[in-house]
Design an enzyme around this catalytic site. Structure first.
Site, PDB file in Angstrom:
ATOM      1  N   ILE A   1       0.884  -1.171   0.000  1.00 64.11           N
ATOM      2  CA  ILE A   1       0.000   0.000   0.000  1.00 64.11           C
ATOM      3  C   ILE A   1       0.918   1.216   0.000  1.00 64.11           C
ATOM      4  O   ILE A   1       1.073   1.932   0.996  1.00 64.11           O
ATOM      5  CB  ILE A   1      -0.953   0.006   1.208  1.00 64.11           C
ATOM      6  CG1 ILE A   1      -1.706  -1.320   1.300  1.00 64.11           C
ATOM      7  CG2 ILE A   1      -1.941   1.171   1.103  1.00 64.11           C
ATOM      8  CD1 ILE A   1      -2.695  -1.554   0.171  1.00 64.11           C
ATOM      9  N   HIS A   2       1.582   1.431  -1.134  1.00 60.04           N
ATOM     10  CA  HIS A   2       2.622   2.451  -1.243  1.00 60.04           C
ATOM     11  C   HIS A   2       2.162   3.813  -0.693  1.00 60.04           C
ATOM     12  O   HIS A   2       2.869   4.466   0.078  1.00 60.04           O
ATOM     13  CB  HIS A   2       3.030   2.635  -2.710  1.00 60.04           C
ATOM     14  CG  HIS A   2       3.472   1.393  -3.391  1.00 60.04           C
ATOM     15  ND1 HIS A   2       4.758   0.922  -3.311  1.00 60.04           N
ATOM     16  CD2 HIS A   2       2.797   0.512  -4.183  1.00 60.04           C
ATOM     17  CE1 HIS A   2       4.868  -0.193  -4.024  1.00 60.04           C
ATOM     18  NE2 HIS A   2       3.684  -0.457  -4.559  1.00 60.04           N
ATOM     19  N   ASP A   3       0.970   4.236  -1.110  1.00 62.81           N
ATOM     20  CA  ASP A   3       0.547   5.611  -0.845  1.00 62.81           C
ATOM     21  C   ASP A   3       0.143   5.861   0.600  1.00 62.81           C
ATOM     22  O   ASP A   3      -0.016   7.018   1.013  1.00 62.81           O
ATOM     23  CB  ASP A   3      -0.609   5.987  -1.773  1.00 62.81           C
ATOM     24  CG  ASP A   3      -0.180   6.066  -3.227  1.00 62.81           C
ATOM     25  OD1 ASP A   3       1.039   6.148  -3.469  1.00 62.81           O
ATOM     26  OD2 ASP A   3      -1.049   6.046  -4.109  1.00 62.81           O
TER      27      ASP A   3
END
Length: 313
Positions: free
Chosen positions: A240-242
């Site tokens: 969940i990079h963001d």
């Protein structure tokens, strides 16, 4: 002094952007002042729609979403629909937001908000940096009113759009270089950390077991990404990079990083869009003011993610 942190989220709302928005609404120290959309993961018409709809689905249609850039500053748009689906949400359909559609340009709305917050605003940019760069070019004094910019983008090592470039930077390198050299303090959350701050299959199952409207949306919307990571890494995991820069704002202690010089390559074909850092070089840049986040406590990150989604009933 208030403990609340006024933030602005600039997003190209795809799968992990949607989850990041949901997290932001439950991080109790964050005061989300506004959201702006930019073309990136998919076309602007979808990123704008998705941001509005996700906020409304979470019961926060009161948070205004502003339209932004429909293409990069100097190059054609190359999206990531192969990862996020042509609609940006992997084909998951949620109701249209009932909120009035804002018409003020993102860069003007960001500037207006920054002035209102008297230098305390922190911008969390989780898509290509076109809107932020345009705000800097259009309103040069904005650097007096923004405390710092937290960027999900780049990589000290490697890339995911090319062997040397991460997608958000590769999508608009000229905009990224404008932001990095703006004089506004920058924290970079590149692939170095976002590939380490992941959920495993058990974590995703735990969220699914909450069996709420939002947890079901989460499970559905991340499925395409889960399949992508399964085929690539041959194990159950979900980046969940963001969410990383948002969680950092409230839980900085679970992250580690170093100050470095960062420049964006805008000329070379092979390394186009690379965030060139001097972290592991004998030769250092004269300007070394970007905090490059390199690692995170994965288990702590996963627990926080689950706790945030569990708050939705």
């Amino acid at each position: 002094m208030s403990d609340f942190i006024p933030i602005w989220i600039d997003t190209d709302t795809g799968v992990d952007d949607a989850v990041a928005l949901l997290c932001a609404l439950q991080l109790d120290r964050l005061d989300l002042k506004g959201v702006s959309a930019v073309a990136g993961n998919v076309k602007h018409e979808n990123t704008f729609k998705n941001a509005r709809n996700v906020l409304a689905y979470a019961g926060r249609e009161d948070i205004k979403v502003y339209p932004g850039a429909i293409k990069p500053m100097c190059i054609p748009l190359k999206d990531a629909s192969q990862v996020h689906g042509s609609d940006g949400l992997g084909g998951v359909i949620i109701p249209d937001s009932p909120a009035i559609k804002e018409t003020m340009h993102a860069w003007d709305a960001i500037y207006q908000c920054a002035k209102q917050e008297k230098g305390k605003l922190q911008i969390v940019a989780v898509g290509p940096l076109t809107n932020i760069a345009t705000a800097i070019v259009s309103h040069p004094d904005i650097k007096e009113y923004v405390e710092r910019i937290l960027i999900m983008g780049g990589a000290a090592v490697g890339g995911n759009a090319t062997p040397s470039a991460e997608f958000n930077i590769y999508a608009d390198p000229q905009a990224a270089e404008t932001v990095f050299q703006s004089g506004i303090p920058v924290i970079m959350f590149g692939l170095d950390v976002t590939n380490r701050a992941y959920l495993d299959g058990r974590d995703v199952k735990d969220i699914s077991d909450f069996n709420t409207k939002i947890s079901r949306f989460f499970t559905d919307v991340v499925q395409a990404n889960m399949n992508f990571y399964q085929s690539f890494y041959h194990r159950e995991m979900l980046c969940i990079h963001d969410a990383c820069p948002l969680i950092y704002l409230q839980y900085p202690e679970i992250f580690t990083g170093q100050k470095a010089g960062v420049y964006v390559e805008t000329q070379s074909q092979i390394s186009f869009g690379k965030t060139v850092t001097d972290l592991w070089s004998d030769t250092k840049f004269a300007k070394r003011e970007t905090l490059v986040i390199l690692d995170a406590d994965r288990e702590a990150f996963a627990k926080i993610m689950k706790d945030l989604i569990s708050k939705y009933r």
